[in-house]
Design an enzyme around this catalytic site. Structure first.
Site, short mmCIF file in Angstrom:
data_model
loop_
_atom_site.label_atom_id
_atom_site.label_comp_id
_atom_site.label_asym_id
_atom_site.label_seq_id
_atom_site.Cartn_x
_atom_site.Cartn_y
_atom_site.Cartn_z
N ASP A 196 9.45 4.54 -6.20
CA ASP A 196 8.11 5.10 -6.11
C ASP A 196 7.36 4.77 -7.38
O ASP A 196 7.96 4.63 -8.46
CB ASP A 196 8.17 6.62 -5.91
N ASP B 100 6.62 -0.40 -9.21
CA ASP B 100 5.35 -0.87 -8.65
C ASP B 100 5.69 -1.96 -7.64
O ASP B 100 6.10 -3.06 -8.01
CB ASP B 100 4.45 -1.42 -9.76
N TYR C 133 -6.81 -0.98 6.46
CA TYR C 133 -5.50 -0.39 6.75
C TYR C 133 -4.90 -0.98 8.01
O TYR C 133 -3.73 -1.40 8.03
CB TYR C 133 -5.65 1.12 6.89
N LYS D 235 -1.43 -3.22 8.43
CA LYS D 235 -0.31 -2.71 9.21
C LYS D 235 0.04 -3.66 10.36
O LYS D 235 1.21 -3.79 10.73
CB LYS D 235 -0.63 -1.31 9.75
#
Length: 555
Positions: free
Chosen positions: A339, A359, A452, A456
């Site tokens: 994370d 990262d 987005y 995806k």
């Protein structure tokens, strides 16, 4: 197993330890004479004999005419130390006193090491060391082969501490093949380790096969009517480099690593004191195949589904990723959680679950995370590519370059980089699988979500291609499309109320606005991830599964 012996000692409290310092001295040439020199007649010296009833009988016979009040303790050669008293604290303090004297004896006789022993349980992968010179894929190959030999997934912990490296650089054919420091260790470590030489010149399969042959010969030489245990090694020496500990889970592998840390130090000191001398193979065999010792290892009747397996989960400090990481771990998996939030290293900080700040847009960060995973656990079996962001809603005619690029970098390119860096290890994994956490926005995009939704869609296509390319190596790649998972930090009470109001619904109606009228939670997504990573999807790759309660737009 020493209950009868403890009962024979005429004091209320008995302290029995396999103290490093005392056993170091007993396991040397002329060890008994050294113990006599150290303690004189204040300590009863017992020659080695099988623990349990026969040991109790020997001590009973040896102490018929002994005044126990004149003794400070007993030393069992090649075994350990006993102290006793009717006061618990005094018995304990006598242990400390006798051990202190043994430690001073070692120092006074030049049995000191030139390098420190790092704290047991402290991972060495966070420090610069010889580990950087090791080929990570070779470590994964060793773990894969050991898992095959054991018949189940196995955790492999690299120990590249100063002590482990120092031990591996000694004449290990002489000092590492005599036997354990004390016979009780054999049920964890086996009698001797596998010794693996330079990675580039010899296949680990060849050397591990030689170890198996040698173990089976050891069994044939010493058996009466026993049944052969699994002959695969429980630890290995990487000659001139480091050591490895193998276990059915991280806890077991760490116990073996712990024993080894103590043993390495004691053996090296014994060498300086006149030469390490372990018990005979016959004596070690008696303990290894003793039913009372084997009973210690048979407490667990069955292992969880993912026992011995290693998972890497991205975006795991919160939300869906956190639920996935915890559920995989609860089902036996060793998990490395990545994370961007530095807190991930505090949230996950235990033997079988570690956090790494990463990262995912940085190839170097991903390589570092993969390196830590392999060093801590031996390889990678499961990759859950979950991390993502939802950029602000913008129609195409006003979509900013910044938000477009940010979404592409995190929601698409980061997943590609993760596959690239983990694929070589997945090819060497145990029933390996990649699970892509995509979105309902791929099959059912919405206005204002171009950045987005397109990312995806690309992530989903990336997963399909990965399934085609990695299938021949047995790596399964499947995708799930969650929608409206409301128990995450993204969905605050204010956001929920605002969105519900926009649709003319109550919050509860909004949360169950799907065909099944059910609420989707992080744990529901985690359940599907576990299914895709496990036996349920063992014969499935390239699939896509929605987890949204049923969307009329998709149906």
């Amino acid at each position: 197993v020493e209950a009868i012996l403890h009962a024979l000692i005429p004091f209320k409290f008995v302290d029995h330890t396999h103290t490093d310092a005392v056993v170091t001295i007993t396991n040397t040439e002329g060890g008994e004479d050294k113990i006599k020199e150290l303690y004189g007649d204040k300590v009863l010296i017992i020659p080695y004999i099988m623990p349990g009833f026969v040991l109790a009988k020997l001590i009973y016979d040896m102490t018929r005419d002994v005044d126990w009040n004149e003794l400070e303790g007993m030393v069992l050669m090649n075994h350990g130390l006993f102290t006793f008293n009717d006061d618990a604290k005094k018995s304990y303090e006598k242990t400390i006193e006798l051990v202190d004297r043994a430690e001073k004896y070692l120092v006074d006789n030049g049995a000191e090491l030139s390098f420190p022993r790092e704290s047991v349980g402290t991972s060495s992968v966070h420090s610069s060391s010889n580990a950087s010179a090791l080929e990570l894929q070779e470590l994964a190959k060793i773990r894969k082969e050991v898992s095959t030999l054991k018949g189940h997934a196995t955790i492999s912990i690299l120990n590249d501490s100063s002590l482990a490296c120092g031990f591996a650089n000694e004449d290990i054919q002489k000092i590492a093949t005599q036997g354990p420091l004390t016979p009780d260790h054999v049920i964890r470590t086996k009698r001797i380790p596998a010794i693996l030489t330079a990675f580039s010149s010899t296949s680990p399969e060849v050397e591990l096969k030689a170890y198996i042959d040698e173990y089976e010969q050891y069994f044939q030489n010493n058996k009466t009517n026993e049944t052969l245990l699994n002959p695969a090694p429980n630890f290995a020496i990487l000659k001139n480099r480091a050591t490895l500990s193998f276990g059915k889970n991280a806890k077991e592998a760490n116990i073996i690593k712990d024993i080894n840390e103590h043993s390495f130090e004691a053996i090296l000191k014994a060498e300086k004191l006149g030469g390490y001398k372990a018990l005979s193979a016959k004596h070690i065999f008696e303990v290894e195949y003793w039913s009372l010792e084997q009973a210690k290892l048979k407490k667990a009747t069955s292992s969880p589904e993912f026992s011995g397996k290693v998972a890497l989960v991205t975006g795991g400090a919160s939300g869906i990723g956190l639920a996935i990481a915890k559920m995989l771990n609860s089902r036996g998996c060793a998990v490395v959680v990545l994370d961007l939030n530095l807190e991930v290293e505090n949230i996950f900080n235990k033997a079988d679950m570690i956090g790494v700040k990463c990262d995912l847009t940085s190839s170097d960060d991903i390589k570092n995370a993969v390196s830590k995973t392999v060093k801590n656990f031996g390889g990678i079996d499961i990759v859950v590519s979950n991390a993502g962001i939802f950029t602000p809603s913008e129609n195409l005619d006003s979509l900013s370059d910044e938000n477009w690029e940010k979404s592409m970098n995190i929601n698409l390119t980061a997943h590609q980089k993760l596959i690239r860096e983990t694929a070589p290890f997945l090819k060497l994994g145990i029933d390996p699988a990649i699970v892509m956490v995509a979105s309902k926005n791929f099959p059912a995009p919405g206005k204002g979500a171009a950045a987005y939704s397109v990312a995806k869609a690309g992530q989903t296509q990336l997963a399909r291609i990965a399934a085609l390319e990695l299938g021949e190596f047995g790596v399964r790649v499947n995708t799930l499309h969650p929608h409206a998972v409301f128990d995450t930090s993204l969905w605050t009470d204010e956001v929920l109320e605002s969105r519900a109001k926009a649709y003319g619904m109550s919050v509860e109606e909004y949360k169950t606005n799907n065909v099944l009228r059910t609420e989707i939670k992080s744990d529901n997504v985690a359940e599907l991830v576990c299914a895709m990573a496990g036996k349920v999807f063992a014969k499935t790759t390239g699939s896509q599964v929605a987890i949204d309660g049923g969307s009329d737009r998709i149906i």
